[in-house]
Design a protein around this motif. Structure first.
Motif, short mmCIF file in Angstrom:
data_model
loop_
_atom_site.label_atom_id
_atom_site.label_comp_id
_atom_site.label_asym_id
_atom_site.label_seq_id
_atom_site.Cartn_x
_atom_site.Cartn_y
_atom_site.Cartn_z
N LYS A 399 -24.18 26.14 -160.65
CA LYS A 399 -25.40 25.49 -161.14
C LYS A 399 -26.10 26.30 -162.22
O LYS A 399 -26.67 25.75 -163.15
CB LYS A 399 -26.37 25.23 -159.97
CG LYS A 399 -25.83 24.23 -158.96
CD LYS A 399 -26.83 23.96 -157.86
CE LYS A 399 -27.06 25.13 -156.93
NZ LYS A 399 -25.88 25.50 -156.12
N THR A 400 -26.04 27.63 -162.08
CA THR A 400 -26.76 28.46 -163.04
C THR A 400 -26.30 28.17 -164.46
O THR A 400 -27.11 28.05 -165.38
CB THR A 400 -26.50 29.96 -162.74
OG1 THR A 400 -26.58 30.14 -161.34
CG2 THR A 400 -27.50 30.83 -163.43
N LEU A 401 -25.00 28.05 -164.60
CA LEU A 401 -24.44 27.83 -165.93
C LEU A 401 -24.91 26.48 -166.48
O LEU A 401 -25.24 26.34 -167.66
CB LEU A 401 -22.92 27.88 -165.82
CG LEU A 401 -22.16 28.05 -167.12
CD1 LEU A 401 -22.62 29.30 -167.85
CD2 LEU A 401 -20.66 28.13 -166.84
N ILE A 493 -36.02 25.30 -161.89
CA ILE A 493 -36.41 25.89 -160.61
C ILE A 493 -35.17 26.05 -159.77
O ILE A 493 -34.58 25.07 -159.33
CB ILE A 493 -37.42 24.99 -159.88
CG1 ILE A 493 -38.58 24.66 -160.82
CG2 ILE A 493 -37.93 25.68 -158.64
CD1 ILE A 493 -39.61 23.79 -160.18
N ASP A 494 -34.77 27.29 -159.58
CA ASP A 494 -33.56 27.53 -158.81
C ASP A 494 -33.93 27.55 -157.33
O ASP A 494 -35.02 27.96 -156.95
CB ASP A 494 -32.93 28.86 -159.22
CG ASP A 494 -31.49 28.98 -158.74
OD1 ASP A 494 -30.90 27.94 -158.38
OD2 ASP A 494 -30.96 30.10 -158.73
N GLU A 495 -33.02 27.12 -156.51
CA GLU A 495 -33.24 27.08 -155.06
C GLU A 495 -34.56 26.39 -154.75
O GLU A 495 -35.44 26.91 -154.08
CB GLU A 495 -33.20 28.50 -154.47
CG GLU A 495 -31.94 29.26 -154.81
CD GLU A 495 -30.67 28.63 -154.24
OE1 GLU A 495 -30.76 27.78 -153.34
OE2 GLU A 495 -29.58 28.98 -154.73
N VAL A 680 -29.87 33.37 -150.62
CA VAL A 680 -29.77 32.55 -151.81
C VAL A 680 -29.32 33.35 -153.02
O VAL A 680 -29.73 34.48 -153.23
CB VAL A 680 -31.11 31.86 -152.16
CG1 VAL A 680 -31.43 30.81 -151.13
CG2 VAL A 680 -32.23 32.85 -152.29
N GLY A 681 -28.45 32.73 -153.77
CA GLY A 681 -28.19 33.16 -155.13
C GLY A 681 -27.34 34.37 -155.38
O GLY A 681 -26.63 34.42 -156.37
N VAL A 682 -27.37 35.37 -154.51
CA VAL A 682 -26.71 36.62 -154.84
C VAL A 682 -25.23 36.37 -155.14
O VAL A 682 -24.54 35.70 -154.39
CB VAL A 682 -26.86 37.65 -153.71
CG1 VAL A 682 -26.09 38.91 -154.02
CG2 VAL A 682 -28.33 37.97 -153.51
MG MG Z 1 -27.51 29.58 -157.54
#
Ligand code: MG
Ligand code: ADP
Length: 796
Positions: A399-401, A493-495, A680-682
């Motif tokens: 998703k980040t990309l 807005i992530d997460e 989350v996210g790491v």
């Molecule tokens: Mg993520």
């Protein structure tokens, strides 16, 4: 007066001193209205008798017992009393940490009322968290069987509140009672009368008293039903109003969800013209379904120059879903820009009452029903399209990309972007990665959190205001008062599930500005790795468009999940060692930071901490959880002495956390011991092992998220879920479902189904789905009813 309008500070309630009112702020309780809206999360039903023999089936035993004898253990200051009781069904021990005074009050041979949580330890049934009082009636019971017939004398229904440090259950009960007496009268109904009638609800006034102070469990439940319905109705009204303003159409009523989770809509009246057809279409866009496929050539062709540079740089192909979703959002960003531009050109455009009172944004001010759709219909006169999209993609789907591509699109239109993450660690990680990828494209990025120190901060804020920063990455500090953007066009807005509706509103407010009488809002892209079941998504997010990414990057191998019973940890540790020896890395996750009550495990030193400082609930939950700190020592010194281990959790200061994470990324650390801060996210592709201890303590979605931390590179990865010996049946079911499935959507559905009422720990609870009293899994039917009633209110 409405409940929320009681703005008297909570310190005015008798019994609330400065210390307590400070503690209450941690529960977001500032006013009397807040205090009275702090609804019980559960009830302790002492109206029924629960025997000792049934301790495992219930939360609390509530019985009448005879005191057989006193015993003591420990020495000196640590000497602790044990009261041995029997209620005719079983014998048990009351462990009196710091309650030696009970020696004189609860004498051998007497009969007592007892309630508390019991469990088996050292082969005997024990409780250290109990209430005991002398039985007032005179009974002479030589035959213990006689006790079976006796009802405990304290038979009432006691509310159980969510607490925080410095506030005990007893205090909470007392101050809420005081607040009710002092301020709890004259509270108005907010639900329209017709609906109160329709569902046979109680009045708000009555509900508030009954929810905090019920005579019976039935009363408590009736009050909860009324208050939950009100909460859901307000919520639905607010989001449907927003949805109407965005799309110019009121959604159809949903009759039900069939067993496959498909929606059965009410038939709309005949469609009379083309606009209606369009509207119905746009309404249905909201469904959680995939967008059309697009070929790679077509996709590349559609990119802006900056986006093209990025795609040339990345060493892998985008997935089909990544391309489709980017394409879809690019179109929206473009459309918004073009419309905006058009308005700027046609200076004399006739502008309706767009945003005349900012009413598009009053969604949170949901108190007032009745200013229905008709009052705001003019809003469609000049409409600048803004994206309001929730991107759902399973953990690891990239998703980040996607977000970066969309940022680049906005930047192509000379806009600024804000990229917000819920934790400092994650924000820092994003900032580093994004800078690495985008700096060489000439994109100017910067990092801002509450911790960025003042001189640098001022410089940064000035640059932001002057438009010299393209993407600002950070925590919610991005939207604090003194942060001013030059032209914020996109907020990512992530997460998303970690943030509440209120925060979303604050973000919109930041970028909102009036130009030529038109109010412009930034586009908003919310991302969530906690898949939200379709049934919920439709009812909870009908003001958003939803895109789903289901395809995973092709280099991924599914993570292999092993279930390991407590006691067999060694097997997992050995498997991890093999991976570490290959040069891979591992996470170990624990449910708690530190075990404040570990002294309880070691009876000789027991009693140093007063259990009075904590509520019963807290004592029970902390003493049972394995802690990261304690196990870190064990892992680092005993299990993996030959590898470098490190510990992170929320109480370690942010800079230190970032540094540890950096070292983990760069391979200086092989074993990272953590709490769910890493949930989350790491993103570390070299980590191939995830060990989750006391896995049955976590919700399914949470476990799925944690598992998603591994399997991010090309190597085979493993997840070990270590479950407790006394795991429940449903716990076993959950573990099995997780072992079998890697599909976050399936898991989320199961999670919602399996979660009992009041058991909303885990991700659904947080952020946007957080209600004060309603519970989306328990109140599913009510949620649907509230949605349809809100539609009725809007059209009436
Ligand atoms: Mg993520
Ligand atoms: P999430 O959706 O969970 O936020 P991330 O955005 O963190 O996932 O991506 C996980 C990892 O996958 C990152 O290291 C990222 O660079 C990588 N990645 C993203 N898209 C692809 C792709 N199409 N092919 C291979 N790897 C990808």
């Amino acid at each position: 007066m409405k409940l929320e309008q009681i703005k008297t500070p909570v310190s005015a309630v008798s019994g609330v001193g400065p210390q307590l009112s400070k503690s209450l702020t941690r529960l977001n309780i500032f006013t009397v209205g807040d205090l009275l809206s702090h609804f019980p999360k559960d009830y302790d039903d002492k109206s029924k008798k629960v025997y000792l023999k049934d301790f495992a089936k219930v939360k609390k035993v509530h019985t009448v017992a005879k005191v057989l004898r006193h015993e003591w253990f420990g020495f000196g200051k640590m000497r602790t009393l044990k009261i041995i009781i029997n209620d005719g069904t079983a014998t048990a021990e009351l462990i009196c940490f710091n309650r030696q005074f009970l020696e004189k009050m609860i004498l051998p041979g007497s009969v007592v009322n007892v309630s508390g949580q019991f469990f088996v330890k050292y082969n005997s049934l024990q409780s250290s968290s109990f209430d005991v009082s002398k039985f007032k009636q005179n009974v002479d019971c030589n035959d213990l069987k006689q006790l079976i017939e006796l009802m405990p004398e304290d038979s009432s229904v006691i509310p159980v509140y969510k607490l925080t440090e410095g506030v005990t259950q007893k205090q909470m009960i007392k101050i809420i009672k005081n607040a009710l007496n002092q301020y709890g009268h004259g509270i108005e109904d907010e639900i329209p009368f017709e609906l109160i009638e329709k569902y046979k609800l109680v009045s708000k006034q009555q509900a508030i008293f009954m929810v905090h102070n019920p005579e019976t469990l039935e009363e408590a439940l009736a009050a909860r039903r009324t208050l939950s319905y009100e909460e859901l109705l307000k919520f639905q009204y607010a989001i449907l109003k927003r949805s109407y303003k965005r799309r110019g159409v009121i959604p159809s009523k949903i009759l039900e969800f069939d067993e496959n989770g498909n929606v059965v809509y009410e038939q709309k009246n005949q469609i009379s013209n083309v606009d209606d057809v369009k509207n119905q279409k746009s309404e249905n866009q909201n469904a959680t379904k995939n967008v059309n496929k697009i070929s790679k050539a077509e996709f590349v062709d559609s990119l802006s120059p900056l986006q093209k540079k990025l795609i040339e740089k990345i060493p892998f192909d985008l997935t089909q879903d990544q391309m489709s979703v980017i394409f879809q959002m690019d179109e929206e960003i473009d459309q918004g820009y073009l419309e905006r531009n058009k308005i700027a050109i046609e200076e004399n455009a006739t502008v309706g009452d767009v945003g005349e009172n900012g009413s598009d944004f009053d969604a949170l001010n949901v108190g007032a029903f009745g200013s229905g759709a008709s009052g705001t219909a003019g809003a469609s006169a000049v409409k600048v399209h803004t994206m309001n999209r929730l991107l759902q993609g399973d953990v690891g789907s990239g998703k980040t990309l996607v977000a970066l591509f969309v940022c680049l699109r906005a930047i192509s239109w000379k806009g600024q972007c804000a990229f917000m993450a819920p934790t400092e660690i994650l924000a820092k990680q994003h900032a580093d990665k994004i800078a690495k990828m985008l700096d060489c494209l000439g994109v100017r990025t910067a990092f801002l959190t509450g911790n960025v120190k003042s001189s640098g901060r001022n410089q940064l804020l000035k640059a932001l205001k002057d438009g010299e920063i393209d993407i600002l990455i950070g925590t919610h500090a991005l939207f604090s008062a003194n942060v001013v953007y030059n032209d914020l066009q996109l907020a990512v807005i992530d997460e998303q599930h970690r943030f509440g509706v209120a925060q979303r509103q604050a973000i919109l407010a930041k970028g909102r500005k009036a130009e030529n009488n038109v109010i412009l809002e930034p586009h908003m892209l919310m991302m969530s790795a906690t898949p939200i079941p379709q049934s919920l998504a439709l009812t909870m997010f009908s003001d958003l468009d939803i895109s789903v990414m289901k395809t995973m990057p092709s280099n991924r191998k599914p993570v292999i999940t092993y279930l390991v019973k407590e006691g067999n940890e060694k097997n997992a540790y050995d498997a991890v060692r093999k991976e570490l020896e290959k040069g891979n890395q591992a996470y170990f996750v624990y449910p708690a930071i530190e075990n404040e009550f570990e002294s309880f495990d070691d009876e000789s030193s027991a009693g140093e901490k007063s259990s009075f400082e904590y509520s019963d609930d807290e004592v029970i939950s902390t003493r049972r959880l394995k802690s990261a700190e304690r196990n870190f020592e064990h892992l680092a010194q005993t299990v993996f002495p030959e590898f470098k281990c490190a510990l992170v959790h929320g109480r370690i200061d942010d800079e230190e956390q970032s540094k540890i994470l950096n070292d983990f990324h760069s391979g200086k650390i092989q074993v990272l011991v953590a709490t769910t801060v890493i949930e989350v996210g790491v993103d570390n592709p070299k980590a191939t092992c995830m060990v989750i201890e006391q896995a049955d303590h976590f919700g399914m979605s949470q476990l799925h998220q944690l598992r998603g931390r591994v399997g991010r590179g090309g190597e085979q990865s493993y997840c070990f879920m270590i479950y407790s010996k006394n795991i429940t049946e449903s716990g076993i079911e959950r573990m099995k479902a997780l072992r079998q499935s890697a599909d976050g959507f399936y898991i989320a559905e199961q999670d919602l189904k399996n979660r009992g009422p009041g058991e909303m720990n885990g991700t659904l609870q947080a952020g946007a789905l957080e209600f004060k009293i309603a519970d989306v899994s328990r109140d599913k039917k009510m949620l649907l009813a509230a949605r349809n009633d809100a539609i009725w209110l809007l059209t009436k």
